[in-house]
Design a protein around this motif. Structure first.
Motif, PDB file in Angstrom:
ATOM      1  N   THR A  17      49.662  22.032  28.045  1.00  0.00           N
ATOM      2  CA  THR A  17      48.507  23.314  27.691  1.00  0.00           C
ATOM      3  C   THR A  17      47.700  23.339  28.396  1.00  0.00           C
ATOM      4  O   THR A  17      46.817  24.384  29.061  1.00  0.00           O
ATOM      5  CB  THR A  17      48.320  23.783  25.866  1.00  0.00           C
ATOM      6  N   GLN A  18      47.001  22.338  28.085  1.00  0.00           N
ATOM      7  CA  GLN A  18      45.413  21.802  28.780  1.00  0.00           C
ATOM      8  C   GLN A  18      45.417  22.222  30.073  1.00  0.00           C
ATOM      9  O   GLN A  18      44.773  22.861  30.523  1.00  0.00           O
ATOM     10  CB  GLN A  18      44.903  20.629  28.151  1.00  0.00           C
ATOM     11  N   TYR A  19      46.396  21.656  31.050  1.00  0.00           N
ATOM     12  CA  TYR A  19      46.156  21.716  32.326  1.00  0.00           C
ATOM     13  C   TYR A  19      46.563  23.398  32.475  1.00  0.00           C
ATOM     14  O   TYR A  19      46.126  23.524  33.834  1.00  0.00           O
ATOM     15  CB  TYR A  19      46.784  20.914  32.710  1.00  0.00           C
ATOM     16  N   LEU A  20      47.787  24.022  31.980  1.00  0.00           N
ATOM     17  CA  LEU A  20      47.893  25.120  32.224  1.00  0.00           C
ATOM     18  C   LEU A  20      46.460  25.827  32.273  1.00  0.00           C
ATOM     19  O   LEU A  20      46.118  27.178  33.537  1.00  0.00           O
ATOM     20  CB  LEU A  20      48.612  25.622  31.716  1.00  0.00           C
ATOM     21  N   ILE A  21      45.821  26.431  30.753  1.00  0.00           N
ATOM     22  CA  ILE A  21      44.757  26.241  31.108  1.00  0.00           C
ATOM     23  C   ILE A  21      43.717  26.335  32.032  1.00  0.00           C
ATOM     24  O   ILE A  21      43.315  27.391  32.835  1.00  0.00           O
ATOM     25  CB  ILE A  21      43.596  26.188  29.864  1.00  0.00           C
ATOM     26  N   ARG A  22      43.341  24.763  32.548  1.00  0.00           N
ATOM     27  CA  ARG A  22      42.781  24.982  33.352  1.00  0.00           C
ATOM     28  C   ARG A  22      42.969  25.726  35.033  1.00  0.00           C
ATOM     29  O   ARG A  22      42.162  26.060  35.858  1.00  0.00           O
ATOM     30  CB  ARG A  22      42.498  23.561  33.648  1.00  0.00           C
ATOM     31  N   ILE A  23      44.495  25.638  35.225  1.00  0.00           N
ATOM     32  CA  ILE A  23      45.674  25.788  36.426  1.00  0.00           C
ATOM     33  C   ILE A  23      44.342  27.633  36.504  1.00  0.00           C
ATOM     34  O   ILE A  23      44.215  28.427  37.631  1.00  0.00           O
ATOM     35  CB  ILE A  23      47.196  26.047  36.921  1.00  0.00           C
ATOM     36  N   ARG A  24      44.819  28.518  35.439  1.00  0.00           N
ATOM     37  CA  ARG A  24      44.136  29.900  35.111  1.00  0.00           C
ATOM     38  C   ARG A  24      42.525  29.742  35.919  1.00  0.00           C
ATOM     39  O   ARG A  24      42.671  30.938  36.197  1.00  0.00           O
ATOM     40  CB  ARG A  24      44.461  30.476  33.636  1.00  0.00           C
TER      41      ARG A  24
ATOM     42  N   LYS B 132      38.010  31.551  39.745  1.00  0.00           N
ATOM     43  CA  LYS B 132      37.602  30.737  40.799  1.00  0.00           C
ATOM     44  C   LYS B 132      37.621  30.899  42.042  1.00  0.00           C
ATOM     45  O   LYS B 132      38.416  31.669  42.729  1.00  0.00           O
ATOM     46  CB  LYS B 132      36.970  29.897  40.605  1.00  0.00           C
ATOM     47  N   ARG B 133      36.820  30.900  43.003  1.00  0.00           N
ATOM     48  CA  ARG B 133      36.712  30.453  44.147  1.00  0.00           C
ATOM     49  C   ARG B 133      37.379  29.652  45.217  1.00  0.00           C
ATOM     50  O   ARG B 133      37.689  28.708  44.480  1.00  0.00           O
ATOM     51  CB  ARG B 133      36.040  30.483  45.365  1.00  0.00           C
ATOM     52  N   GLN B 134      38.834  30.095  45.640  1.00  0.00           N
ATOM     53  CA  GLN B 134      39.565  28.893  46.157  1.00  0.00           C
ATOM     54  C   GLN B 134      39.208  28.166  47.486  1.00  0.00           C
ATOM     55  O   GLN B 134      38.748  29.428  48.082  1.00  0.00           O
ATOM     56  CB  GLN B 134      40.687  29.004  45.714  1.00  0.00           C
ATOM     57  N   ARG B 135      38.647  26.904  47.293  1.00  0.00           N
ATOM     58  CA  ARG B 135      38.550  26.918  48.975  1.00  0.00           C
ATOM     59  C   ARG B 135      39.665  26.696  49.622  1.00  0.00           C
ATOM     60  O   ARG B 135      40.891  25.957  49.145  1.00  0.00           O
ATOM     61  CB  ARG B 135      38.395  25.169  48.854  1.00  0.00           C
TER      62      ARG B 135
END
Lengths: 249, 268
Positions: free
Chosen positions: B96-103, B108-111
């Protein structure tokens, strides 16, 4: 003996581009009177420029930004700490900036330039190469003159006007400085010189200020928007790089 | 592989390490958490279904609510060994933590990395060099500046009394008259203009009118002169890194200034 033949150069053999601007063309003149640069050329707006970089600029880029800002009068350098361009733009418009320049960098050297005219103006994306920083001599604060060479086609014309709109209208001839944008085979060379007339037929120039070359990658109608913007011109490698004698600017 | 532990390649593994206790193949009763498209599932394997490979892994959708999902894990794995339950919950937390981070990141801007192509890069570089040579920038700039001079964009700042020069070479008297006239006509006070005027007059310091004009222009433009001297000195300091043609011209320019300053100091 046969008369000396004119050597064939690429410029001579250049494929005729149908969008070449004729100086007397009415349509072009009308277009220019009504396009986004009209307020500049009618002297309604004073150019005010914001120079910024991509995230985390390194030494050379920072110095290059400072030098650029000294070349262009009325320009400010702001660092970008992760701010989205889309959010910067409304702020800039609110603070009355006319142009935004973003210098993109890669491995500590600047290699891209995004130049957008602010109140809804076109955005041009360039690839920048062979950047040379300034050595010792500094330009003064006088407004330089602008020379735009060889911008023949419609596209070239609009890019040329874009460059012209960066500089204030009335160059101060006391300063004797000139900024040159010279287009040759789709590469735009920028130089900054100080000149002095030694006699009526001789002028001496002394190079000061940074130098770089630009190659136009794309021109967008509105302000910077990579997803939804309407592209007026993109450099398509497959189609446009086929002929050695065909140039677009 | 670390020194003490191997990684397990089995996708149903709970901890990711290859141990006797955390291998899905070695244990007949096993459970894992896996996520698909942002939703987490609890997979369970029991002995009863061992001969049915297709039905071996039972899948339970967990709720999106973190606490509720934990409760669901608990109620599904009730009576199961503590180790499996604990590790399942841990894994679920991590996921769940990494899913939150992905979202968060996608907002944000993605490179976007655009690969450069070596061949194209080389081609562009070569073309640029050739274009540079073809451009002959210095000549072009000089031509443009001279054209602008001819077309009078600079107005009357620059004074090139060519005719006066010619006459100066021939006869000095006739020359003095014409020059005085030229001076009276072109009476703007600008620095560059002053240069040429005084250079002409260096021979003719006797003539009264010319002296008057000289002194008046001197007084007004003394400061400018000093500024120019400083400018020339600063140019001299930066002399060395200049290009060839500019270098040729620089000593020439300095001599001009020197000539001008000397007569003025003498006449003072």
């Amino acid at each position: 003996a046969p008369p000396k033949a004119i050597p064939k150069t690429i410029e001579n053999q250049r494929v005729y581009d149908e969008t070449t601007v004729d100086p007397n063309d009415e349509e072009v003149a009308f277009d220019e009177a009504t396009d986004e640069f009209a307020p500049y050329f009618n002297r309604q707006t004073v150019p005010k420029i914001l120079i910024t970089t991509s995230d985390r600029p390194r030494g050379r880029t920072v110095r290059f930004c400072e030098q650029l800002s000294s070349v262009i009068p009325n320009s400010h350098v702001y660092y970008r700490r992760g701010l989205a361009l889309k959010r910067i733009i409304p702020q800039c418009i609110a603070r009355d900036f006319t142009d935004l320049m973003v210098i993109n960098e890669d491995r500590k050297i600047p290699n891209g330039l995004v130049l957008s005219h602010l109140p809804d103006g076109p955005t041009a994306h360039f690839r920048m190469s062979s950047v040379r920083l300034r050595k010792e001599i500094k330009p003064t604060e006088h407004a330089p003159e602008v020379i735009l060479n060889n911008f023949t086609t419609r596209l070239g014309h609009s890019i040329g006007r874009m460059f012209a709109s960066l500089f204030p209208h009335d160059p101060q001839f006391i300063g004797r400085q000139v900024a040159t944008f010279h287009n040759q085979r789709d590469y735009i060379f920028f130089r900054f010189h100080r000149y002095i007339f030694k006699s009526e037929k001789k002028v001496g120039i002394q190079e000061l200020g940074p130098r770089f070359t630009l190659k136009l990658m794309s021109l967008q109608k509105g302000t910077f928007d990579s997803k939804f913007g309407e592209y007026e011109w993109i450099h398509k490698r497959r189609e446009m790089d086929t002929s050695r004698r065909k140039f677009h600017l | 592989r670390t020194k003490t532990q191997n990684f397990c390649r089995n996708e149903y593994n709970l901890t990711g390490l290859c141990n006797r206790s955390s291998c899905p193949l070695a244990n007949s009763q096993y459970a894992t958490i896996r996520e698909e498209k942002g939703r987490c599932y609890l997979y369970m394997k029991v002995i009863e279904r061992a001969p049915f490979p297709r039905r071996l892994w039972e899948r339970v959708l967990l709720s999106k609510n973190y606490e509720k999902a934990l409760e669901e894990i608990d109620e599904n794995l009730i009576y199961w060994p503590r180790f499996l339950r604990h590790k399942c919950k841990q894994r679920f937390t991590k996921i769940t933590q990494y899913l939150i981070r992905i979202r968060k990141l996608t907002l944000k801007r993605q490179r976007k990395l655009v690969p450069l192509r070596r061949k194209i890069e080389r081609r562009e570089k070569r073309r640029e060099e050739k274009a540079l040579i073809a451009a002959q920038l210095d000549n072009a700039i000089e031509k443009e500046l001279l054209e602008r001079l001819k077309q009078d964009t600079y107005g009357d700042i620059y004074n090139f009394p060519i005719h006066a020069f010619d006459k100066a070479l021939q006869q000095q008297d006739a020359e003095s008259e014409s020059e005085s006239e030229a001076e009276k006509e072109e009476d703007d006070e600008d620095m560059d203009k002053r240069e040429f005027v005084e250079a002409d007059d260096s021979d003719l310091s006797d003539f009264e009118d010319m002296d008057k004009l000289e002194t008046s222009s001197e007084e007004e433009q003394e400061e400018e002169e000093e500024v120019e001297e400083k400018a020339s000195h600063s140019k001299s300091k930066g002399k060395t890194p200049l290009k060839g043609p500019a270098r040729r011209k620089r000593p020439y320019i300095e001599i001009e200034y020197e000539e001008e300053t000397e007569p003025t100091t003498k006449t003072k």
